[in-house]
Write a protein that holds these residues in place. Sequence first.
Motif, PDB file in Angstrom:
ATOM      1  N   ILE A 261       0.716  -0.931  -0.003  1.00 52.02           N
ATOM      2  CA  ILE A 261      -0.002   0.069   0.177  1.00 52.02           C
ATOM      3  C   ILE A 261       1.002   1.070  -0.058  1.00 52.02           C
ATOM      4  O   ILE A 261       0.754   2.334  -0.640  1.00 52.02           O
ATOM      5  CB  ILE A 261      -1.096  -0.099   1.151  1.00 52.02           C
TER       6      ILE A 261
ATOM      7  N   ALA B  31       2.197   1.802  -3.478  1.00 50.46           N
ATOM      8  CA  ALA B  31       1.298   2.223  -4.444  1.00 50.46           C
ATOM      9  C   ALA B  31       1.081   3.915  -4.116  1.00 50.46           C
ATOM     10  O   ALA B  31       0.943   4.491  -5.019  1.00 50.46           O
ATOM     11  CB  ALA B  31       0.090   1.605  -4.306  1.00 50.46           C
ATOM     12  N   LYS B  32       0.955   3.960  -2.784  1.00 53.75           N
ATOM     13  CA  LYS B  32       0.948   5.568  -2.410  1.00 53.75           C
ATOM     14  C   LYS B  32       2.056   6.437  -2.866  1.00 53.75           C
ATOM     15  O   LYS B  32       1.597   7.450  -3.500  1.00 53.75           O
ATOM     16  CB  LYS B  32       0.821   5.525  -0.820  1.00 53.75           C
TER      17      LYS B  32
ATOM     18  N   LEU C 155     -12.882  -1.716  -1.156  1.00 53.75           N
ATOM     19  CA  LEU C 155     -11.924  -0.921  -2.031  1.00 53.75           C
ATOM     20  C   LEU C 155     -11.307  -0.123  -1.552  1.00 53.75           C
ATOM     21  O   LEU C 155     -11.152   1.143  -1.451  1.00 53.75           O
ATOM     22  CB  LEU C 155     -12.760  -0.608  -3.267  1.00 53.75           C
TER      23      LEU C 155
ATOM     24  N   SER D 267      -8.269   0.439  -2.100  1.00 51.17           N
ATOM     25  CA  SER D 267      -7.338   0.962  -3.109  1.00 51.17           C
ATOM     26  C   SER D 267      -7.991   2.156  -3.573  1.00 51.17           C
ATOM     27  O   SER D 267      -7.267   3.454  -3.732  1.00 51.17           O
ATOM     28  CB  SER D 267      -7.129   0.336  -4.418  1.00 51.17           C
ATOM     29  N   THR D 268      -9.211   2.592  -3.464  1.00 55.81           N
ATOM     30  CA  THR D 268      -9.968   3.809  -4.034  1.00 55.81           C
ATOM     31  C   THR D 268      -9.648   4.754  -2.755  1.00 55.81           C
ATOM     32  O   THR D 268      -9.860   6.129  -2.818  1.00 55.81           O
ATOM     33  CB  THR D 268     -11.575   3.504  -3.923  1.00 55.81           C
TER      34      THR D 268
ATOM     35  N   GLU E 233      -7.884  -2.813   6.037  1.00 58.43           N
ATOM     36  CA  GLU E 233      -7.003  -2.226   5.097  1.00 58.43           C
ATOM     37  C   GLU E 233      -7.515  -0.657   4.878  1.00 58.43           C
ATOM     38  O   GLU E 233      -6.868   0.207   4.412  1.00 58.43           O
ATOM     39  CB  GLU E 233      -7.016  -3.082   3.872  1.00 58.43           C
TER      40      GLU E 233
ATOM     41  N   SER F  59      -5.210  -4.007 -14.181  1.00 55.99           N
ATOM     42  CA  SER F  59      -5.038  -3.965 -12.688  1.00 55.99           C
ATOM     43  C   SER F  59      -4.034  -3.123 -12.184  1.00 55.99           C
ATOM     44  O   SER F  59      -3.934  -2.648 -11.166  1.00 55.99           O
ATOM     45  CB  SER F  59      -4.514  -5.488 -12.461  1.00 55.99           C
TER      46      SER F  59
ATOM     47  N   ASP G 246      -5.388   0.269 -11.557  1.00 58.12           N
ATOM     48  CA  ASP G 246      -6.459   0.132 -10.362  1.00 58.12           C
ATOM     49  C   ASP G 246      -5.565   0.248  -9.018  1.00 58.12           C
ATOM     50  O   ASP G 246      -6.230   0.424  -8.212  1.00 58.12           O
ATOM     51  CB  ASP G 246      -6.927  -1.554 -10.432  1.00 58.12           C
ATOM     52  N   TYR G 247      -4.244  -0.033  -8.987  1.00 62.37           N
ATOM     53  CA  TYR G 247      -3.608  -0.217  -7.718  1.00 62.37           C
ATOM     54  C   TYR G 247      -2.551   0.619  -7.617  1.00 62.37           C
ATOM     55  O   TYR G 247      -2.295   1.273  -6.760  1.00 62.37           O
ATOM     56  CB  TYR G 247      -3.249  -1.776  -7.488  1.00 62.37           C
ATOM     57  N   ALA G 248      -1.258   0.637  -8.509  1.00 60.33           N
ATOM     58  CA  ALA G 248      -0.237   0.981  -8.271  1.00 60.33           C
ATOM     59  C   ALA G 248       0.734   1.574  -9.282  1.00 60.33           C
ATOM     60  O   ALA G 248       1.856   2.083  -8.685  1.00 60.33           O
ATOM     61  CB  ALA G 248       0.562  -0.273  -7.771  1.00 60.33           C
TER      62      ALA G 248
ATOM     63  N   HIS H  47      -7.676   5.445 -10.637  1.00 57.32           N
ATOM     64  CA  HIS H  47      -8.788   4.505 -11.022  1.00 57.32           C
ATOM     65  C   HIS H  47     -10.161   4.798 -10.966  1.00 57.32           C
ATOM     66  O   HIS H  47     -11.134   4.271 -11.391  1.00 57.32           O
ATOM     67  CB  HIS H  47      -8.320   3.095 -10.590  1.00 57.32           C
TER      68      HIS H  47
END
Length: 427
Positions: free
Chosen positions: A82, A85-86, A132, A134-135, A166, A353, A356-358, A363
């Motif tokens: 995470i 990705a951040k 989600l 990730s959102t 999460e 994907s 969506d994430y990283a 997204h």
Amino acid sequence: MQIIENPNKKSWSEILKRPTQTVDAIEATVNEIFTEVSQDGDSAIKKYTNKFDGVALASNIVTFIEIEAAVKEVPENLKNAIKQAKANIEVFHKAQKTAKLAIETTNGVDCWQEKRPIQKVGLYIPGGTAPLFSTVLMLAIPAQIAGCKEIILCSPPNKKGKLAPEILFAAQLCGVTKIIKVGGIQAIAGLTFGTQSIPKVYKIFGPGNQFVTVAKQLATKHGVAIDMPAGPSELLVVADETANAAYVASDLLSQAEHGVDSQVILVSTSKVLIDQVSEQVKKQLQALPRKIIAEKAIENSKLIYVEDDATALELIDEYGPEHYIICCKNEDLYVDNINNAGSVFIGDYTPESAGDYASGTNHTLPTNGFSKAYSGVNLDSFMKTMTFQKISKEGLLNIGETIELMAEAEGLQAHKNAVSIRLKDLK
């Protein structure tokens, strides 16, 4: 998946129709809940949380103690993922900052443009079958970079009255100022009107199901802005004989597993590839934990054969996909000529994907063909552009007569007088 060969242009609108309910079928429910929340506040919020989420909450505000406990539950390797990705999302969104734009349009007339953050924003994070988190990154990071003072996060609780750890970890990592356990229409209504526990915000962000989408649209009637009309997820892949059928199938299924009302489409100039992808979808589907959901979404999805690239491009622009993957030998043709798409993914090694994430892009994207007019969420989504001007005596002398003539021609005498009274003192 339904295979369609060389569809007539007259049938495109029917073929490309999204599997969503009409607004009319949903609006009555949304209006009813909005009315109750506007009148009854938190009591209405509790009522609908109990009804739709199956849990009665003593308080819907997430405490610091809950956040601390949740952080401990998240495995270290996931925390590190995470954080990576951040970092990528921050790099991409910080790069979107623009400097003050200033220009002297004529001698003595200075005009400039500056950006200011939206002070109060609401972030809606879907829960349900897939919380989600990730959102949270995609919305809270640009909000924080923009400088929003209040970042309010709403997400539906599970049957135990909790949010996924999460989600809470990502929220505290990205500067969310208040977290509330509320979802669906009632969350959007709460952010729209404000209640005892939910602050009223100026703009609401985030994806959701069809009910959330209609609720966001209704919020605009009550003076609250939204990012875009973003409903069920969708993906269109364009691929030719050079594409890897297994890769294409995996991308289609990655979106199909979002929800039963998701839609995925393959457009191809190769009948052989279409057959190969169809077989791969059947094969890969069997191994998915969310097989039942993906199967229902696949029922709404299509494999479309067209004879040439020009027809493919025209059809893709007509659809206006949320996510658009290009796996063709002539990828530049598809990149350079697409006009309507939320986010574009190019080549065999760029799965949807990643976005969506990283990879760093956002997204939160327009669906239902709204990519024809809307952008996906970006740093500017959390900011307002304000214009400024300062006119000197010389400047007013230079443009004063122009203003007078135009105001008089429009019949707005007071507008003219506001200039004339000043010019009289300057001459």
